[in-house]
Write a protein that holds these residues in place. Structure first.
Motif, short mmCIF file in Angstrom:
data_model
loop_
_atom_site.label_atom_id
_atom_site.label_comp_id
_atom_site.label_asym_id
_atom_site.label_seq_id
_atom_site.Cartn_x
_atom_site.Cartn_y
_atom_site.Cartn_z
N LEU A 137 0.83 -1.21 0.00
CA LEU A 137 0.00 0.00 0.00
C LEU A 137 0.87 1.27 0.00
O LEU A 137 0.51 2.27 -0.63
CB LEU A 137 -0.94 -0.02 1.21
N GLY A 175 4.03 1.71 -1.37
CA GLY A 175 4.61 1.95 -2.70
C GLY A 175 3.56 2.35 -3.72
O GLY A 175 3.76 3.28 -4.52
N ALA A 225 7.79 -9.60 -6.00
CA ALA A 225 6.72 -10.59 -6.21
C ALA A 225 5.71 -10.02 -7.20
O ALA A 225 5.70 -8.83 -7.45
CB ALA A 225 6.05 -10.86 -4.87
N CYS A 230 3.24 -9.24 -0.14
CA CYS A 230 3.18 -7.99 0.62
C CYS A 230 2.19 -8.15 1.78
O CYS A 230 1.16 -8.81 1.63
CB CYS A 230 2.78 -6.82 -0.28
N SER A 280 0.36 -5.87 2.91
CA SER A 280 -0.85 -5.08 2.66
C SER A 280 -2.03 -5.95 2.24
O SER A 280 -3.16 -5.73 2.69
CB SER A 280 -0.58 -4.02 1.60
N TRP A 286 -2.60 -8.89 3.07
CA TRP A 286 -2.99 -9.83 4.13
C TRP A 286 -3.67 -9.15 5.31
O TRP A 286 -4.12 -9.81 6.24
CB TRP A 286 -1.75 -10.58 4.66
N GLN A 328 -6.23 -7.53 7.85
CA GLN A 328 -7.56 -8.09 8.09
C GLN A 328 -8.53 -7.07 8.64
O GLN A 328 -9.52 -6.71 8.00
CB GLN A 328 -7.43 -9.27 9.08
N GLY A 375 -8.79 -3.79 9.45
CA GLY A 375 -9.17 -2.53 8.80
C GLY A 375 -8.28 -1.39 9.22
O GLY A 375 -7.19 -1.61 9.75
N ALA A 429 10.05 1.31 -0.51
CA ALA A 429 8.83 1.00 0.25
C ALA A 429 8.72 -0.51 0.35
O ALA A 429 7.74 -1.12 -0.06
CB ALA A 429 7.61 1.60 -0.46
N GLY A 462 8.57 -2.50 2.91
CA GLY A 462 7.83 -3.13 4.00
C GLY A 462 8.70 -3.56 5.16
O GLY A 462 9.78 -3.01 5.38
N THR A 512 3.78 -13.64 10.77
CA THR A 512 2.44 -13.57 10.18
C THR A 512 2.48 -12.80 8.86
O THR A 512 1.45 -12.59 8.24
CB THR A 512 1.44 -12.89 11.13
N HIS A 530 1.72 -9.94 16.28
CA HIS A 530 0.29 -10.22 16.39
C HIS A 530 0.10 -11.17 17.57
O HIS A 530 0.62 -12.28 17.55
CB HIS A 530 -0.22 -10.89 15.11
N LEU A 554 -3.45 -15.99 11.19
CA LEU A 554 -3.77 -15.02 12.24
C LEU A 554 -5.26 -15.08 12.57
O LEU A 554 -6.09 -15.07 11.66
CB LEU A 554 -3.42 -13.62 11.72
C1 LIG Z 1 -1.78 -10.82 8.70
C2 LIG Z 1 -1.68 -9.30 8.83
C3 LIG Z 1 -2.79 -8.56 9.23
C4 LIG Z 1 -2.71 -7.17 9.32
N1 LIG Z 1 -3.83 -6.46 9.65
C5 LIG Z 1 -3.78 -5.09 9.67
C6 LIG Z 1 -4.94 -4.31 9.91
O1 LIG Z 1 -6.04 -4.85 10.09
N2 LIG Z 1 -4.83 -2.96 9.94
C7 LIG Z 1 -3.63 -2.32 9.73
O2 LIG Z 1 -3.58 -1.08 9.75
N3 LIG Z 1 -2.51 -3.04 9.48
C8 LIG Z 1 -2.56 -4.39 9.45
N4 LIG Z 1 -1.43 -5.11 9.18
C9 LIG Z 1 -0.19 -4.36 8.94
C10 LIG Z 1 -0.20 -3.78 7.51
O3 LIG Z 1 -0.61 -4.78 6.61
C11 LIG Z 1 1.20 -3.29 7.15
O4 LIG Z 1 1.68 -2.39 8.11
C12 LIG Z 1 1.19 -2.56 5.80
O5 LIG Z 1 0.47 -3.29 4.84
C13 LIG Z 1 2.61 -2.34 5.31
O6 LIG Z 1 2.55 -1.80 3.99
P1 LIG Z 1 3.87 -1.60 3.16
O7 LIG Z 1 3.46 -1.12 1.81
O8 LIG Z 1 4.83 -0.79 3.95
O9 LIG Z 1 4.54 -3.07 3.06
P2 LIG Z 1 4.07 -4.36 2.25
O10 LIG Z 1 2.62 -4.35 1.98
O11 LIG Z 1 4.62 -5.55 2.98
O12 LIG Z 1 4.81 -4.18 0.85
C14 LIG Z 1 6.20 -4.35 0.70
C15 LIG Z 1 6.50 -4.48 -0.78
O13 LIG Z 1 7.92 -4.51 -0.97
C16 LIG Z 1 8.26 -5.61 -1.79
N5 LIG Z 1 9.62 -6.01 -1.46
C17 LIG Z 1 10.12 -6.39 -0.26
N6 LIG Z 1 11.43 -6.65 -0.35
C18 LIG Z 1 11.77 -6.43 -1.65
C19 LIG Z 1 12.96 -6.53 -2.39
N7 LIG Z 1 14.13 -6.89 -1.80
N8 LIG Z 1 12.93 -6.25 -3.73
C20 LIG Z 1 11.78 -5.86 -4.34
N9 LIG Z 1 10.61 -5.74 -3.69
C21 LIG Z 1 10.60 -6.03 -2.36
C22 LIG Z 1 7.21 -6.66 -1.49
O14 LIG Z 1 7.12 -7.66 -2.50
C23 LIG Z 1 5.97 -5.76 -1.44
O15 LIG Z 1 5.52 -5.48 -2.74
C24 LIG Z 1 -1.49 -6.51 9.06
C25 LIG Z 1 -0.37 -7.25 8.67
C26 LIG Z 1 -0.46 -8.63 8.54
C27 LIG Z 1 0.76 -9.40 8.10
#
Ligand SMILES: Cc1cc2nc3c(=O)[nH]c(=O)nc-3n(C[C@H](O)[C@H](O)[C@H](O)COP(=O)(O)OP(=O)(O)OC[C@H]3O[C@@H](n4cnc5c(N)ncnc54)[C@H](O)[C@@H]3O)c2cc1C
Length: 291
Positions: free
Chosen positions: A16, A18, A36, A42, A44, A46, A48, A50, A190, A192, A202, A231, A244
């Motif tokens: 989310l 990026g 991926a 990612c 994002s 997964w 649940q 909100g 971005a 993660g 998780t 979690h 989870l």
């Molecule tokens: C099971 C679960 C439930 C959750 N429930 C909630 C919720 O209800 N509410 C809430 O606010 N938050 C929740 N979270 C937390 C939330 O999902 C994350 O904080 C948020 O989605 C992080 O977003 P992000 O874009 O930073 O990372 P991510 O969504 O993890 O994206 C990271 C991206 O970077 C890419 N990447 C990583 N390493 C590399 C690399 N070396 N080269 C190229 N690409 C790479 C990945 O493929 C992915 O595309 C939950 C998390 C999990 C795991």
């Protein structure tokens, strides 16, 4: 090694963060790289329960920030808590405008659930506990239909390029087993979290923190890396990633019991099951350690 130049913003990571950055960068051209396929690998997708935001009548960003600070045991930066709480409602509305089908009240407002450490129902949910998948589908659709964004999936970040002054000038990725250098005037990481580095997580196992580590090696100051969310109700069935049990369950009244059937949380915190997540995680750990 193959080399290309991108004359715009280069973003690594398609969660989310990026994807939102890619949409905000318009009209500048964006090259979005992800290890991926979109919507996989990612956190994002997964998520649940909100998104926490002060959207209900009677709720305010100030109350949200105050709950956040109270839950943080003295470690919360109040300026950041206020900023996140203030920007939360607009962020949820923006995602709804992109097509994320948030659950609604009979009056058309956002239906909100109660979760740990919030003093009132404040979690805007989507189709029950499908928030991550549904929000990501809407945002991925928006990105794929944006002419300023080009997506290159299957490109895993392996290195950062720096110019003579140490400024980041591009990345090295591996795609289809071949290294590729991409230079660009602006690079945004971005990638993660670091859940994949733990014995059990998780999050998707691909999340191994290369972005964070490479940024640190390049001299970036990394803020607060010790804050890793556990979690509390990951299900211990010998699988990694562990499934989870959604955080929303405790908000709906679910109880945590030990093997004697005792609902133990009241012994650890006045808010019992609705105590901050770190308190719940430590209480579960203590109960397991005690047998
Ligand atoms: C099971 C679960 C439930 C959750 N429930 C909630 C919720 O209800 N509410 C809430 O606010 N938050 C929740 N979270 C937390 C939330 O999902 C994350 O904080 C948020 O989605 C992080 O977003 P992000 O874009 O930073 O990372 P991510 O969504 O993890 O994206 C990271 C991206 O970077 C890419 N990447 C990583 N390493 C590399 C690399 N070396 N080269 C190229 N690409 C790479 C990945 O493929 C992915 O595309 C939950 C998390 C999990 C795991």
């Amino acid at each position: 090694m193959d080399r290309i130049h991108h004359d715009g913003v280069l973003i690594v990571g398609a969660g989310l963060a990026g994807l939102s950055a890619a949409l905000s960068a318009a009209p500048r051209k964006v090259l979005l790289l992800t290890g991926a396929p979109l919507n996989q690998g990612c956190s994002s997708a997964w998520a649940q329960g909100g998104m926490a935001a002060a959207l209900s009548v009677g709720d305010t960003p100030e109350l949200h920030a105050a709950d956040t600070i109270a839950a943080g045991a003295g470690l919360v930066d109040p300026v950041m808590a206020a900023l996140l709480a203030r920007e939360g409602p607009a962020a949820v509305r923006r995602l709804a405008e992109l097509g994320a089908p948030f659950d609604r009240t009979a009056e058309g407002g956002f239906a909100q659930s109660l979760e740990a450490a919030h003093s009132r129902p404040r979690i805007a949910r989507v189709k029950g506990d499908q928030a991550g998948r549904e929000i990501m589908e809407a945002v991925v659709r928006a990105v794929l239909s944006s002419r300023h964004v080009e997506v290159r999936a299957g490109a895993r970040l392996r290195g950062l390029l720096q110019d003579a002054e140490g400024r980041i000038s591009g990345v090295v990725v591996v795609q289809n087993g071949r290294p590729l250098e991409i230079t660009a005037p602006a690079v945004l990481l971005a990638t993660g979290g670091i859940g994949g580095l733990y014995g059990v997580t998780t999050t998707p196992a691909e999340l191994q923190g290369e972005g964070l580590a490479l940024a640190a090696l390049a001299g970036a100051m990394i803020g607060d890396p010790e804050f890793v969310q556990f979690h509390p109700t990951a299900i211990d069935i010998g699988r990694d990633p562990a499934p989870l049990a959604t955080e929303a369950l405790r908000g709906e009244g679910a109880k945590l019991i030990n093997t004697s059937g005792h609902a133990f949380m009241a012994g650890y915190h006045a808010d019992a099951e609705l105590a901050p997540r770190d308190v719940v995680a430590r209480a579960i750990h203590a109960e397991i350690a005690a047998g």
